[in-house]
Design a protein around this motif. Sequence first.
Motif, mmCIF file in Angstrom:
data_model
loop_
_atom_site.group_PDB
_atom_site.id
_atom_site.type_symbol
_atom_site.label_atom_id
_atom_site.label_comp_id
_atom_site.label_asym_id
_atom_site.label_seq_id
_atom_site.Cartn_x
_atom_site.Cartn_y
_atom_site.Cartn_z
ATOM 1 N N LEU A 17 0.828 -1.209 0.000
ATOM 2 C CA LEU A 17 0.000 0.000 0.000
ATOM 3 C C LEU A 17 0.862 1.259 0.000
ATOM 4 O O LEU A 17 0.542 2.253 -0.671
ATOM 5 N N LEU A 18 1.955 1.222 0.749
ATOM 6 C CA LEU A 18 2.891 2.349 0.717
ATOM 7 C C LEU A 18 3.462 2.521 -0.681
ATOM 8 O O LEU A 18 3.598 3.651 -1.177
ATOM 9 N N ALA A 19 3.792 1.409 -1.330
ATOM 10 C CA ALA A 19 4.324 1.470 -2.693
ATOM 11 C C ALA A 19 3.300 2.094 -3.642
ATOM 12 O O ALA A 19 3.649 2.915 -4.501
ATOM 13 N N VAL A 20 2.035 1.730 -3.481
ATOM 14 C CA VAL A 20 0.971 2.290 -4.321
ATOM 15 C C VAL A 20 0.846 3.800 -4.087
ATOM 16 O O VAL A 20 0.683 4.583 -5.029
ATOM 17 N N TYR A 21 0.939 4.205 -2.817
ATOM 18 C CA TYR A 21 0.847 5.641 -2.498
ATOM 19 C C TYR A 21 1.976 6.413 -3.166
ATOM 20 O O TYR A 21 1.741 7.458 -3.805
ATOM 21 N N TYR A 22 3.210 5.917 -3.021
ATOM 22 C CA TYR A 22 4.341 6.594 -3.653
ATOM 23 C C TYR A 22 4.194 6.588 -5.178
ATOM 24 O O TYR A 22 4.536 7.564 -5.848
ATOM 25 N N GLY A 23 3.691 5.479 -5.703
ATOM 26 C CA GLY A 23 3.492 5.409 -7.143
ATOM 27 C C GLY A 23 2.491 6.441 -7.627
ATOM 28 O O GLY A 23 2.677 7.062 -8.682
ATOM 29 N N GLY A 24 1.428 6.644 -6.838
ATOM 30 C CA GLY A 24 0.437 7.655 -7.201
ATOM 31 C C GLY A 24 1.020 9.051 -7.201
ATOM 32 O O GLY A 24 0.769 9.847 -8.113
ATOM 33 N N ARG A 25 1.815 9.367 -6.186
ATOM 34 C CA ARG A 25 2.443 10.692 -6.135
ATOM 35 C C ARG A 25 3.445 10.865 -7.278
ATOM 36 O O ARG A 25 3.596 11.969 -7.823
ATOM 37 N N TRP A 26 4.137 9.780 -7.637
ATOM 38 C CA TRP A 26 5.073 9.863 -8.759
ATOM 39 C C TRP A 26 4.333 10.184 -10.055
ATOM 40 O O TRP A 26 4.754 11.056 -10.825
ATOM 41 N N VAL A 27 3.210 9.481 -10.296
ATOM 42 C CA VAL A 27 2.425 9.730 -11.509
ATOM 43 C C VAL A 27 1.912 11.167 -11.533
ATOM 44 O O VAL A 27 1.984 11.854 -12.566
ATOM 45 N N LEU A 28 1.392 11.641 -10.406
ATOM 46 C CA LEU A 28 0.855 13.000 -10.356
ATOM 47 C C LEU A 28 1.943 14.052 -10.536
ATOM 48 O O LEU A 28 1.718 15.091 -11.172
ATOM 49 N N SER A 29 3.124 13.783 -9.975
ATOM 50 C CA SER A 29 4.219 14.742 -10.143
ATOM 51 C C SER A 29 4.677 14.809 -11.593
ATOM 52 O O SER A 29 5.051 15.881 -12.083
ATOM 53 N N ARG A 30 4.629 13.664 -12.280
ATOM 54 C CA ARG A 30 4.994 13.643 -13.702
ATOM 55 C C ARG A 30 3.923 14.333 -14.548
ATOM 56 O O ARG A 30 4.240 15.034 -15.513
ATOM 57 N N ARG A 31 2.669 14.146 -14.168
ATOM 58 C CA ARG A 31 1.567 14.713 -14.955
ATOM 59 C C ARG A 31 1.460 16.225 -14.787
ATOM 60 O O ARG A 31 1.271 16.953 -15.769
ATOM 61 N N ASP A 32 1.575 16.698 -13.545
ATOM 62 C CA ASP A 32 1.308 18.107 -13.255
ATOM 63 C C ASP A 32 2.546 18.989 -13.236
ATOM 64 O O ASP A 32 2.428 20.214 -13.188
ATOM 65 N N GLY A 33 3.740 18.371 -13.200
ATOM 66 C CA GLY A 33 4.951 19.175 -13.191
ATOM 67 C C GLY A 33 5.443 19.473 -11.790
ATOM 68 O O GLY A 33 4.719 19.294 -10.803
ATOM 69 N N PRO A 34 6.680 19.941 -11.675
ATOM 70 C CA PRO A 34 7.309 20.157 -10.368
ATOM 71 C C PRO A 34 6.657 21.234 -9.519
ATOM 72 O O PRO A 34 6.818 21.251 -8.302
ATOM 73 N N GLY A 35 5.914 22.136 -10.133
ATOM 74 C CA GLY A 35 5.316 23.224 -9.368
ATOM 75 C C GLY A 35 3.962 22.901 -8.772
ATOM 76 O O GLY A 35 3.358 23.749 -8.108
ATOM 77 N N ALA A 36 3.463 21.683 -8.975
ATOM 78 C CA ALA A 36 2.109 21.342 -8.529
ATOM 79 C C ALA A 36 2.043 20.895 -7.070
ATOM 80 O O ALA A 36 0.955 20.680 -6.544
ATOM 81 N N GLY A 37 3.197 20.727 -6.440
ATOM 82 C CA GLY A 37 3.192 20.393 -5.026
ATOM 83 C C GLY A 37 3.193 18.916 -4.694
ATOM 84 O O GLY A 37 3.008 18.546 -3.530
ATOM 85 N N TRP A 38 3.402 18.059 -5.689
ATOM 86 C CA TRP A 38 3.414 16.624 -5.416
ATOM 87 C C TRP A 38 4.783 16.121 -4.976
ATOM 88 O O TRP A 38 4.936 14.949 -4.658
ATOM 89 N N GLY A 39 5.778 16.994 -4.977
ATOM 90 C CA GLY A 39 7.101 16.603 -4.514
ATOM 91 C C GLY A 39 7.977 16.057 -5.628
ATOM 92 O O GLY A 39 7.619 16.074 -6.811
#
Length: 209
Positions: A17-39
């Motif tokens: 579940l932790l892996a899934v959470y990190y994976g979700g944040r990785w996808v969102l950071s790639r989609r929205d860019g570095p300025g979107a706050g996903w880290g």
Amino acid sequence: MTASFALRLALGVVFLLLAVYYGGRWVLSRRDGPGAGWGDGAAHASHLVLCAGMAVLVEPAMDPLPAPAWIALFGGFTAWFAVRILRRKALAGELHHVVGGAAMLYMVVAMPALPPMFGIPPAHDMGDMAGMSGMDMSGMHEMTTVAGVGTGLAVPIIAWVLAAYFAAHTVRLGATLVTAEGTNRSPRILGTCRILTSVGMGCLLVAMA
């Protein structure tokens, strides 16, 4: 299902579940860019790989990959973060991922087997479950580390040093979590997940020392 196997499975699920959470944040950071706050997407990818590896260490039956794939995965992202350090000449964040990757490589390659942890028997001691569940447990005894690797060349002091590092890292994360703020989205959730990841790494290292 025995209580010990259920605990082993539960820990594996937590790490997944932790892996899934990190994976979700990785996808969102790639989609929205570095300025979107996903880290930092690279950091999330690193934690994703660590948590997936810990899940397999705890419950080898979850292992979907052959041994060379795990070694290449851990070695690859460890080397990638090391190159980032050399290029940027800065240790902020990157060094932690180098240590994490090196720790996983150590556990996979050097450790001979996953010993009993928190009262959980290793996979090769679960033969009694075959008759209870009707499952074919043949070959389970070979899956005692990630992908069945393990040379028995472990040096316990290395595991203890790495465990001490993750203990210190957990304390630092806890102190940061108290005052979590800034531009990162859901900083407290992210901080809690990172603490759980660090605790998991430390516990596995202690169990294998």
